[in-house]
Write a protein that holds these residues in place. Structure first.
Motif, PDB file in Angstrom:
ATOM      1  N   GLN A   1       0.825  -1.211   0.000  1.00 15.18           N
ATOM      2  CA  GLN A   1       0.000   0.000   0.000  1.00 15.18           C
ATOM      3  C   GLN A   1       0.858   1.261   0.000  1.00 15.18           C
ATOM      4  OE1 GLN A   1      -3.448  -0.412   2.895  1.00 15.18           O
ATOM      5  NE2 GLN A   1      -2.374  -2.316   3.321  1.00 15.18           N
TER       6      GLN A   1
ATOM      7  N   CYS B   1       3.882   1.587  -1.193  1.00 15.95           N
ATOM      8  CA  CYS B   1       4.504   1.709  -2.509  1.00 15.95           C
ATOM      9  C   CYS B   1       3.530   2.324  -3.511  1.00 15.95           C
ATOM     10  CB  CYS B   1       4.974   0.333  -2.984  1.00 15.95           C
ATOM     11  SG  CYS B   1       5.790   0.357  -4.593  1.00 15.95           S
ATOM     12  N   TYR B   2       2.268   1.924  -3.430  1.00 16.67           N
ATOM     13  CA  TYR B   2       1.276   2.485  -4.347  1.00 16.67           C
ATOM     14  C   TYR B   2       1.093   3.975  -4.078  1.00 16.67           C
ATOM     15  CZ  TYR B   2      -2.753   2.883  -7.364  1.00 16.67           C
ATOM     16  OH  TYR B   2      -3.589   3.266  -8.389  1.00 16.67           O
TER      17      TYR B   2
ATOM     18  N   MET C   1       3.932   5.831  -5.537  1.00 16.65           N
ATOM     19  CA  MET C   1       3.788   5.877  -6.991  1.00 16.65           C
ATOM     20  C   MET C   1       2.793   6.952  -7.409  1.00 16.65           C
ATOM     21  SD  MET C   1       2.755   2.737  -9.548  1.00 16.65           S
ATOM     22  CE  MET C   1       1.170   2.513  -8.751  1.00 16.65           C
TER      23      MET C   1
ATOM     24  N   CYS D   1       8.232   2.103  -9.298  1.00 16.47           N
ATOM     25  CA  CYS D   1       7.432   1.587  -8.173  1.00 16.47           C
ATOM     26  C   CYS D   1       6.536   0.422  -8.598  1.00 16.47           C
ATOM     27  CB  CYS D   1       6.552   2.705  -7.616  1.00 16.47           C
ATOM     28  SG  CYS D   1       7.363   3.795  -6.447  1.00 16.47           S
ATOM     29  N   ALA D   2       6.022   0.476  -9.819  1.00 10.35           N
ATOM     30  CA  ALA D   2       4.987  -0.477 -10.230  1.00 10.35           C
ATOM     31  C   ALA D   2       5.430  -1.938 -10.142  1.00 10.35           C
ATOM     32  CB  ALA D   2       4.492  -0.134 -11.633  1.00 10.35           C
TER      33      ALA D   2
ATOM     34  N   GLY E   1       6.008  -2.877  -6.441  1.00 15.54           N
ATOM     35  CA  GLY E   1       4.739  -2.966  -5.733  1.00 15.54           C
ATOM     36  C   GLY E   1       3.942  -4.203  -6.101  1.00 15.54           C
TER      37      GLY E   1
ATOM     38  N   LEU F   1      -5.688  -4.072  -5.806  1.00 15.00           N
ATOM     39  CA  LEU F   1      -4.431  -3.331  -5.779  1.00 15.00           C
ATOM     40  C   LEU F   1      -3.395  -3.991  -6.682  1.00 15.00           C
ATOM     41  CD1 LEU F   1      -2.746  -1.024  -4.424  1.00 15.00           C
ATOM     42  CD2 LEU F   1      -2.049  -2.722  -2.723  1.00 15.00           C
TER      43      LEU F   1
ATOM     44  N   TYR G   1      -1.568  -2.413 -10.116  1.00 14.48           N
ATOM     45  CA  TYR G   1      -0.142  -2.435 -10.441  1.00 14.48           C
ATOM     46  C   TYR G   1       0.086  -3.017 -11.840  1.00 14.48           C
ATOM     47  CZ  TYR G   1       1.745  -1.222  -5.804  1.00 14.48           C
ATOM     48  OH  TYR G   1       2.111  -0.570  -4.648  1.00 14.48           O
TER      49      TYR G   1
ATOM     50  N   ALA H   1      -2.949   5.857 -11.546  1.00 14.97           N
ATOM     51  CA  ALA H   1      -2.506   5.666 -10.160  1.00 14.97           C
ATOM     52  C   ALA H   1      -3.294   6.552  -9.205  1.00 14.97           C
ATOM     53  CB  ALA H   1      -1.011   5.962 -10.048  1.00 14.97           C
TER      54      ALA H   1
ATOM     55  N   ILE I   1      -6.974   2.444  -1.520  1.00 19.34           N
ATOM     56  CA  ILE I   1      -6.132   2.341  -0.330  1.00 19.34           C
ATOM     57  C   ILE I   1      -6.940   2.451   0.964  1.00 19.34           C
ATOM     58  CG2 ILE I   1      -4.181   3.326   0.923  1.00 19.34           C
ATOM     59  CD1 ILE I   1      -3.413   1.797  -1.597  1.00 19.34           C
TER      60      ILE I   1
END
Length: 250
Positions: free
Chosen positions: A74, A76-77, A80, A102-103, A106, A141, A145, A169, A176
């Protein structure tokens, strides 16, 4: 009189790929050592010294992988999405690179969270998977990604790809809070949060302290993976610049 800058100096320095490459090179060994130490200490502490759960026995020990992976997926998202927003607003190349890097990290962490959750769910719930609110939102989630990775690969223009993935994103950010509060909003099988920053942990200290060490270790590992991918991305995009040619020559 020059206009006063309202953002900190480092924010503007981040716009420089060369400065970012240099600073990540200095930070990499620090975070690598921190990741190694915390993960080794946390793993040994969790497996050898933390007591077994009075209900789940030793099967609960997978929490020391599952919870850090879930939290990091979460975080990391969110990183991003924030990097994507910075790229949209200030048109920072480094922010676009961070969002792109990040993708895949993640997605890997998200699939680790889902896999360990399934392994933990089998002895606890008697099933590898249930369409629980928390599990379903975590699966969404993971698909977000994958969608961002696919969109990045499908668009040739780096700028257009960065803008498109940033919008996706940002839209996906709504998932989240759903992940976080799903156990409070709906009647789910998933247990409530193990510990939060605002409340006293429900677990005894000999259980949650190694969990905290593992969470820190996961974040340090993410920092290492992120900086490695980012440095490669900088070299690839700036390969025609004089400083990269000089670096490669040396």
């Amino acid at each position: 009189m020059a206009e006063k800058k309202w953002m900190p100096r480092w924010f503007y320095q981040l716009a420089s790929p060369r400065w970012c490459y240099d600073i990540t090179g200095k930070l990499l060994p620090i975070f690598a050592i921190a990741a190694l130490l915390t993960l080794v200490v946390g793993t040994v502490w969790a497996l050898a010294f933390a007591p077994a759960d009075y209900q789940q026995g030793n099967s609960f020990r997978i929490i020391y992988i599952h919870v850090p992976a879930s939290i990091l997926a979460q975080s990391c998202y969110m990183l991003m999405a924030v990097a994507g927003a910075i790229g949209l607003i200030w048109k920072m190349k480094i922010a676009d690179m961070v969002a792109k890097c990040c993708a895949p990290i993640g997605a890997s962490i998200a699939i680790l969270s889902l896999a360990t959750g399934a392994i933990w769910g089998k002895p606890t719930w008697g099933s590898w998977w249930v369409w629980d609110a928390r599990l379903t939102s975590m699966l969404i989630l993971f698909f977000l990604y994958l969608g961002i990775i696919a969109l990045n690969s499908a668009i040739e223009s780096e700028r257009t790809a960065a803008q498109s993935t940033a919008v996706l994103a940002l839209v996906g950010l709504v998932n989240i809070p759903i992940i976080k509060y799903s156990v409070d909003w709906w009647n789910t099988l998933h247990q409530p949060a193990t510990f939060t920053l605002t409340e006293r942990p429900a677990m005894p200290s000999e259980m949650w302290l190694p969990l905290l060490v593992m969470v820190i270790g996961f974040y340090c590992f993410f920092a290492v993976a992120m900086m490695l991918r980012l440095r490669n991305e900088i070299i690839q995009r700036e390969r025609r610049s004089s400083w990269v040619r000089a670096l490669m020559a040396n």
